[in-house]
Design a protein around this motif. Structure first.
Motif, PDB file in Angstrom:
ATOM      1  N   UNK A  20       2.870  13.373   2.542  1.00 49.26           N
ATOM      2  CA  UNK A  20       3.485  14.546   3.169  1.00 49.26           C
ATOM      3  C   UNK A  20       5.011  14.517   3.060  1.00 49.26           C
ATOM      4  N   UNK A  21       5.569  13.369   2.813  1.00 53.73           N
ATOM      5  CA  UNK A  21       7.019  13.271   2.696  1.00 53.73           C
ATOM      6  C   UNK A  21       7.534  13.548   1.297  1.00 53.73           C
ATOM      7  N   UNK A  22       6.645  13.864   0.368  1.00 52.92           N
ATOM      8  CA  UNK A  22       7.048  14.082  -1.015  1.00 52.92           C
ATOM      9  C   UNK A  22       7.274  15.558  -1.314  1.00 52.92           C
ATOM     10  N   UNK A  77      -1.418  20.312   0.018  1.00 48.87           N
ATOM     11  CA  UNK A  77      -1.652  21.309   1.063  1.00 48.87           C
ATOM     12  C   UNK A  77      -2.644  20.792   2.090  1.00 48.87           C
ATOM     13  N   UNK A  78      -3.616  20.021   1.646  1.00 50.06           N
ATOM     14  CA  UNK A  78      -4.600  19.470   2.567  1.00 50.06           C
ATOM     15  C   UNK A  78      -5.078  18.125   2.032  1.00 50.06           C
ATOM     16  N   UNK A  79      -5.658  17.328   2.929  1.00 53.97           N
ATOM     17  CA  UNK A  79      -6.159  16.018   2.545  1.00 53.97           C
ATOM     18  C   UNK A  79      -7.561  15.818   3.095  1.00 53.97           C
ATOM     19  N   UNK A  80      -8.422  15.275   2.247  1.00 52.95           N
ATOM     20  CA  UNK A  80      -9.770  14.900   2.651  1.00 52.95           C
ATOM     21  C   UNK A  80      -9.842  13.377   2.714  1.00 52.95           C
ATOM     22  N   UNK A  81     -10.350  12.849   3.817  1.00 53.14           N
ATOM     23  CA  UNK A  81     -10.524  11.409   3.989  1.00 53.14           C
ATOM     24  C   UNK A  81     -12.016  11.141   4.081  1.00 53.14           C
ATOM     25  N   UNK A  93       0.831  -1.203   0.000  1.00 60.70           N
ATOM     26  CA  UNK A  93       0.000   0.000   0.000  1.00 60.70           C
ATOM     27  C   UNK A  93       0.869   1.258   0.000  1.00 60.70           C
ATOM     28  N   UNK A  94       1.935   1.250   0.788  1.00 59.36           N
ATOM     29  CA  UNK A  94       2.824   2.411   0.834  1.00 59.36           C
ATOM     30  C   UNK A  94       3.424   2.684  -0.548  1.00 59.36           C
ATOM     31  N   UNK A  95       3.824   1.624  -1.248  1.00 63.73           N
ATOM     32  CA  UNK A  95       4.379   1.783  -2.597  1.00 63.73           C
ATOM     33  C   UNK A  95       3.336   2.333  -3.557  1.00 63.73           C
TER      34      UNK A  95
END
Length: 352
Positions: free
Chosen positions: A71-73, A78-82, A32-34
């Motif tokens: 966020x590490x990229x 700027x923001x994330x919607x879940x 999933x991380x990949x």
């Protein structure tokens, strides 16, 4: 026959008793991380959709990984919607409590993450066209949209002694998979990705056979004793079925490598762990082993069991009795459940 539009057992019970599902999820999180890392972020905001969220506990890790990875990229959003989605009968109160109060909640990672929930089946379109960057789905697609054939001879149609029932289940699983993919193809942005994990089978079977047979034996025992009627027994034929790799790949293979604008980037069958067996090996406590399986079955199936019982009866008590019998039966001969899950990753092409 429509499947019951119920969620899992409420009041946070599913959150407390879904360790078996969590074990499989943990196993696939590196993949999933990949997937997240390889998904472009075309704009300043990212929408991640948790399809089939249930009560949220098992969503914390994958959503947290998505947030940390993005966020590490360099092109961090700027923001994330879940957006968590599930059936209208889902226990959304426990979901929001988990999001707000769980010590592992993804909200603890950043202030500009915005959660919401939608109560609608994913066998319908849930979100606007081309509005989803990433989709996560786990432990739901083994549930069919409807029960394609009533079977008086077994709990699950895919294990029925009737070839006609097994064929009807196979057709329904194929139809549901194509429908699910087609709807997600509308919702995904171009180059967006969808990650799915669901119950599967290998050449030796699904791994659930002995558990299902134990549960069905208890149903038949209660019918013989007059506690469950023949009609109630028939309604306990559950709309579930596993898919193998051929089932997963078929729509893409028949489409020359693509289906509804989606390509299948990854598909595999993974053997998963049985946490109840692991605990039993440490403790030797057969009663606790049976209780673990009982709580798992109650968390997943209690709403469906109670819905199958005549409303003039005490459905809750009969459901508890059935599950108590099941716990006693499996505790008499504990064994490892070597079950399997399928992992499928699809991507929407650069052009619709």
């Amino acid at each position: 026959m429509k499947a019951s539009l119920t969620g899992m057992e409420g009041d946070g019970f599913y959150n407390r008793h879904s360790s078996l599902q969590a074990a499989a999820i943990q196993k696939v999180l590196p993949l999933w991380r990949k997937v997240v890392d390889s998904t472009p972020t075309p704009g300043p905001d990212v929408r991640l959709v948790d399809y089939g969220s249930s009560q949220g506990h098992n969503s914390m890790a994958p959503v947290s990984i998505a947030i940390e990875t993005l966020r590490g990229r360099v092109d961090a959003p700027a923001s994330m919607e879940v957006v968590h989605t599930d059936l209208p009968g889902n226990d959304f109160t426990s979901l929001f409590r988990a999001v707000l109060e769980n010590e592992n909640s993804y909200l603890r990672l950043a202030p500009d993450v915005f959660p919401s929930a939608i109560g609608r089946s994913y066998f319908e379109q849930i979100l606007p066209d081309e509005s989803v960057d990433l989709g996560w789905n786990s432990w739901t697609l083994q549930w069919m949209s409807r029960n394609p054939a009533e079977d008086p001879d077994f709990l699950y149609g895919y294990m029925s002694p009737s070839p006609a029932v097994r064929a009807a289940v196979a057709r329904q699983l194929d139809e549901d998979w194509r429908n699910f993919l087609g709807l997600r193809a509308r919702e995904l942005k171009r180059n967006g990705r969808l990650f799915c994990l669901f119950s599967s089978k290998a050449h030796t079977g699904s791994g659930w056979e002995w558990i299902v047979e134990a549960a069905w034996s208890c149903v038949l025992e209660m019918r013989r004793q007059g506690k469950l009627s023949s009609d109630e027994t028939l309604k306990l034929n559950l709309p579930l079925g596993p898919r193998d790799l051929d089932d997963i790949e078929r729509p893409f293979r028949e489409g020359g490598g693509a289906f509804a604008g989606l390509t299948l980037e990854h598909a595999e069958i993974v053997s998963s762990l049985d946490p109840f067996w692991i605990d039993y090996q440490k403790t030797g406590d057969a009663k606790q082993f049976g209780l673990g399986w009982k709580n798992f079955m109650k968390a997943v199936f209690a709403p469906v069991i109670k819905a199958a019982i005549d409303p003039r009866k005490d459905a809750a008590s009969l459901c508890d009795e059935l599950l108590d019998r099941f716990a006693e039966r499996v505790s008499l001969s504990p064994r490892d459940t070597q079950h399997y899950v399928a992992v499928a990753v699809v991507r929407k092409g650069a052009a619709s």
